[in-house]
Motif scaffolding. Structure first.
Motif, PDB file in Angstrom:
ATOM      1  N   ARG A  90      -1.891 -22.590 -11.645  1.00  0.00           N
ATOM      2  CA  ARG A  90      -3.068 -22.272 -12.454  1.00  0.00           C
ATOM      3  C   ARG A  90      -4.199 -23.254 -12.179  1.00  0.00           C
ATOM      4  N   HIS A  91      -3.808 -24.498 -12.024  1.00  0.00           N
ATOM      5  CA  HIS A  91      -4.809 -25.527 -11.720  1.00  0.00           C
ATOM      6  C   HIS A  91      -5.478 -25.236 -10.374  1.00  0.00           C
TER       7      HIS A  91
ATOM      8  N   ARG B 295       2.035 -24.077 -13.821  1.00  0.00           N
ATOM      9  CA  ARG B 295       0.852 -24.815 -14.282  1.00  0.00           C
ATOM     10  C   ARG B 295       0.068 -25.346 -13.095  1.00  0.00           C
ATOM     11  N   MET B 296       0.819 -25.759 -12.067  1.00  0.00           N
ATOM     12  CA  MET B 296       0.144 -26.283 -10.873  1.00  0.00           C
ATOM     13  C   MET B 296      -0.642 -25.167 -10.189  1.00  0.00           C
TER      14      MET B 296
END
Ligand SMILES: Nc1ncnc2c1ncn2[C@@H]1O[C@H](COP(=O)(O)OP(=O)(O)OP(=O)(O)O)[C@@H](O)[C@H]1O
Ligand SMILES: [Mg+2]
Lengths: 234, 482
Positions: free
Chosen positions: B10-11, B7-8
């Motif tokens: 993707r951010h 998720r990091m």
């Protein structure tokens, strides 16, 4: 919940915070008052471990923040005076990302939008890039991030600066709600009225020292202002 | 439970996509890579053509002479001492049958021109002395990075780090300055992990651009990526690029874990780039040349002249000495018209002997320079990388040196074959023709290249690990507000 024991911070010999001893229990809303440069932000930064103390310890949920920098932040939500978000992302994307970082990667979009409803940010605005937000709107996203984290301790550094009166009022309600839910709140503020309104205790700081603490139930609005000014004149 | 890295990433990816400067940097880099590959491939094509035609010409010469020999009538008069004749060792071993000793380009020659545009890639070898072809070649140190063509090795070695730094010099400092770091740092995620996500996305993307654009451009330029030896070399090439990129990202990380302004980081990292890519290689070069200077060319030429005058004056005596020492070299029939030629060989032999020490010193000093440059190349990762990239391309110094040794060996063989025959005026037969030494370049085994590249990779990995350990240690004391 929040505990400062002999907490001291000096910068090249000048004392920013002097031997602070303070406990904020679950359900308490402790408001730190004091002139510019009194040491309020320093106190909050020490709890966040943004700076290292010269002496003393800061504890959150019984854990020393120096030894457990990550573990203590699980329990902690923070709203700075200026909530700075990722400008190129929307409010919703920011909320989602900080929830991921904060340990809640599984919120649905509907749940995330629900937090915006609670802080009074329209769903329309939530879909816009943060770069286009006013200061108050960013502040609301900051509040939403703090709520979404479901923290047991809340650190606030002049969180309402820049909020319109209605939003400010809503914020007080939020604090009351937090207090009822058993969250320990430490808030630095210049707003005596809000402090009396939503705080359970207030502390007056002067040149790094916590000079007085009062229960808000024991004083009226006018009294608080008088006491505050008295301390400032000494 | 700390935040999932996926998720990091993707951010961070979203952040990169939204960043116009990043796209500009990446687009420019992609263009430079493609342009450099095209440049290298064009040079490589031109050179291959020349080398192929040289090799073909060498073959054609001997074949032509052989054919002339076969078609010679049995009662043809014996060749004169100076005439061109397929039976005359002086003629065949001299100009007429002179051989081109070609260093064939490696499978990935288009990726690094190296010094293949400065140094001869073939020599015309005849029975005349070495000075007529390999006149004390001065191999430039491989540390001369900024000289030479605009090839892929230059883009990777010099520009790739610059673009990496452009993407990463302010990884943490910008967030600190803008204020987003406060909100990030109040979350239960370590700054190290936050930085890692940033570096992985930026590093992964720019490295991917480098690799994909390079491979696609190579394929488009007609370079075979699946030919013999190519896949393994491409694999190593990718490893070198990834390791070199990782080192520069580690440098940017190390700069960012100390709370400093973005501007200060930029100055610091630009200085490091200048030192690693420009200053250290140049200093290495100068130090190598001043601590092991080669004898001056003037000295070499005057030694040759003296030796030549001296030997020419003693021509008759020298020849007599040769015959005295080697009675078997005396011609069976005393045809005095050939006496002159024989004297020339004796004189040449004497000259060669006299200047051998000067030449040997020249060679020794060059080898010392090279050794010094190779030993101290680890002072600059750019030099290590350039050495590895040229090595993989087959344009590196070790391969060139090995080939030069083979050429000199071949020259000796050639002389040993023709000179005694020329002395004896022993006419060449078809059987002799079959025995004429031919130059066949002996490629070093791929394992030798792999070994050297592996050492280079280690030379990149060690500083990377050291920087990361230092950064990891320092970031624990990072003060978000300080
Ligand atoms: N990085 C720093 N270096 C030196 N002194 C500092 C630094 N940060 C804070 N101080 C000093 O510490 C003291 C306390 O500052 P602090 O920011 O805690 O005040 P504050 O109560 O939050 O004030 P305000 O109401 O203006 O926000 C001040 O005297 C300030 O000058
Ligand atoms: Mg403050």
């Amino acid at each position: 919940m929040l505990e400062a024991i002999g907490l001291t911070k000096t910068y090249d010999g000048s004392v920013a915070l002097d031997d602070l001893n303070l406990t904020v229990r679950a359900g308490e809303v402790f408001c730190l008052l004091g002139a510019n440069g009194a040491g309020k932000t320093t106190t909050i930064n020490l709890f966040l471990r943004f700076i290292a103390p010269t002496k003393g310890t800061a504890r959150i949920a019984g854990l020393d923040v120096a030894d457990h920098p990550l573990e203590t932040k699980r329990h902690l939500a923070y709203i700075p005076e200026q909530v700075t978000l990722y400008r190129h992302l929307t409010g919703l994307e920011n909320l989602e990302y900080f929830s991921v970082l904060g340990g809640h990667p599984d919120y649905t979009e509907e749940q995330l939008l629900g937090f915006f409803d609670q802080v009074g940010l329209s769903r329309d605005a939530a879909g816009k890039r943060v770069g286009t937000y006013s200061k108050g709107m960013r502040q609301k996203v900051g509040i939403a991030i703090a709520r979404a984290k479901q923290a047991t301790a809340l650190l606030l550094d002049e969180p309402t600066s820049g909020l319109d009166p209605k939003a400010s009022n809503e914020f007080s309600e939020l604090l009351r709600f937090m207090s009822v839910s058993g969250v320990a709140v430490l808030m630095a503020t210049h707003d005596l009225f809000r402090a009396k309104e939503s705080g359970t205790r207030v502390g007056i700081m002067k040149r790094g020292r916590l000079v007085t603490t009062l229960d808000t139930g024991d004083v009226g609005h006018a009294d608080l202002e008088k006491i505050y000014l008295q301390h400032m004149h000494d | 439970m700390t935040a999932p890295l996926g998720r990091m990433l993707r951010h961070e990816w979203r952040g990169l996509v939204a960043d116009r400067t990043a796209w500009l940097v990446l687009g420019l880099f992609g263009f430079l890579v493609a342009y450099a590959v095209m440049n290298g491939a064009t040079w490589n094509r031109t050179q291959s053509r020349t080398l192929d035609s040289a090799a073909a010409q060498a073959d054609a010469r001997l074949a032509g002479l052989r054919q002339a020999l076969d078609s010679l009538p049995a009662d043809a008069p014996p060749p004169g001492p100076f005439g061109r004749d397929p039976r005359s060792p002086a003629s065949v071993g001299g100009r007429d049958g002179a051989q081109y000793t070609v260093l064939p380009p490696g499978p990935l020659a288009a990726t690094a021109v190296g010094q293949s545009d400065l140094l001869p890639q073939y020599f015309q070898v005849s029975m005349r002395s070495r000075q007529t072809f390999a006149n004390a070649q001065e191999i430039e140190n491989p540390s001369n990075l900024l000289e030479g063509r605009f090839d892929l090795a230059f883009v990777i070695g010099s520009l790739f780090p610059l673009l990496i730094l452009a993407l990463s010099y302010n990884l943490l400092s910008a967030e600190r300055e803008q204020g987003t770091l406060a909100l990030v740092a109040s979350q239960p995620v370590s700054l190290g992990r936050h930085l890692l996500a940033k570096v992985l996305v930026r590093g992964g993307f720019i490295t991917l651009v480098a690799i994909v654009v390079a491979l696609v451009s190579l394929a488009a330029a007609g370079v075979s990526l699946t030919g013999p030896g190519a896949p393994a070399r491409i694999g190593l090439w990718i490893l070198v690029v990834v390791s070199y990129g990782a080192l520069w990202f580690a440098a940017a990380l190390a700069a960012n874990v100390v709370p400093r302004s973005s501007a200060a980081n930029a100055v610091l990292l630009a200085t490091v780039w200048l030192a690693v890519v420009v200053v250290v290689p140049a200093v290495l070069n100068v130090v190598a040349k001043t601590t092991h200077p080669v004898p001056s060319r003037v000295e070499l030429i005057s030694a040759m002249r003296t030796a030549s005058n001296d030997a020419s004056a003693r021509g008759a005596a020298l020849l007599a000495k040769v015959y005295g020492d080697h009675p078997e070299l005396a011609p069976s029939e005393s045809v005095d018209a050939g006496e002159f030629m024989s004297r020339t060989y004796a004189v040449q032999d004497e000259v060669d002997r006299q200047i051998a020490p000067v030449l040997a010193r020249f060679d020794e000093q060059l080898v010392r320079q090279q050794q010094l440059a190779e030993r101290y190349r680890f002072l600059s990762p750019a030099v290590v990388t350039h050495a590895a990239l040229t090595d993989l391309a087959g344009t590196g110094a070790p391969r060139y040196r090995a080939w030069l040794d083979q050429v000199l060996g071949f020259h000796q063989q050639w002389q040993e074959f023709f000179i005694p025959r020329a002395f004896r005026r022993q006419w060449l037969t078809p059987a002799d023709f079959d025995a004429i030494p031919r130059f066949r370049y002996q490629a070093e085994p791929d394992s030798a290249v792999r070994g050297r590249v592996a050492v280079g990779l280690l030379g990149l990995a060690i500083p990377t690990v050291v920087l990361l350990l230092l950064a990891g240690n320092r970031i624990r004391r990072f003060e978000v507000a300080g």
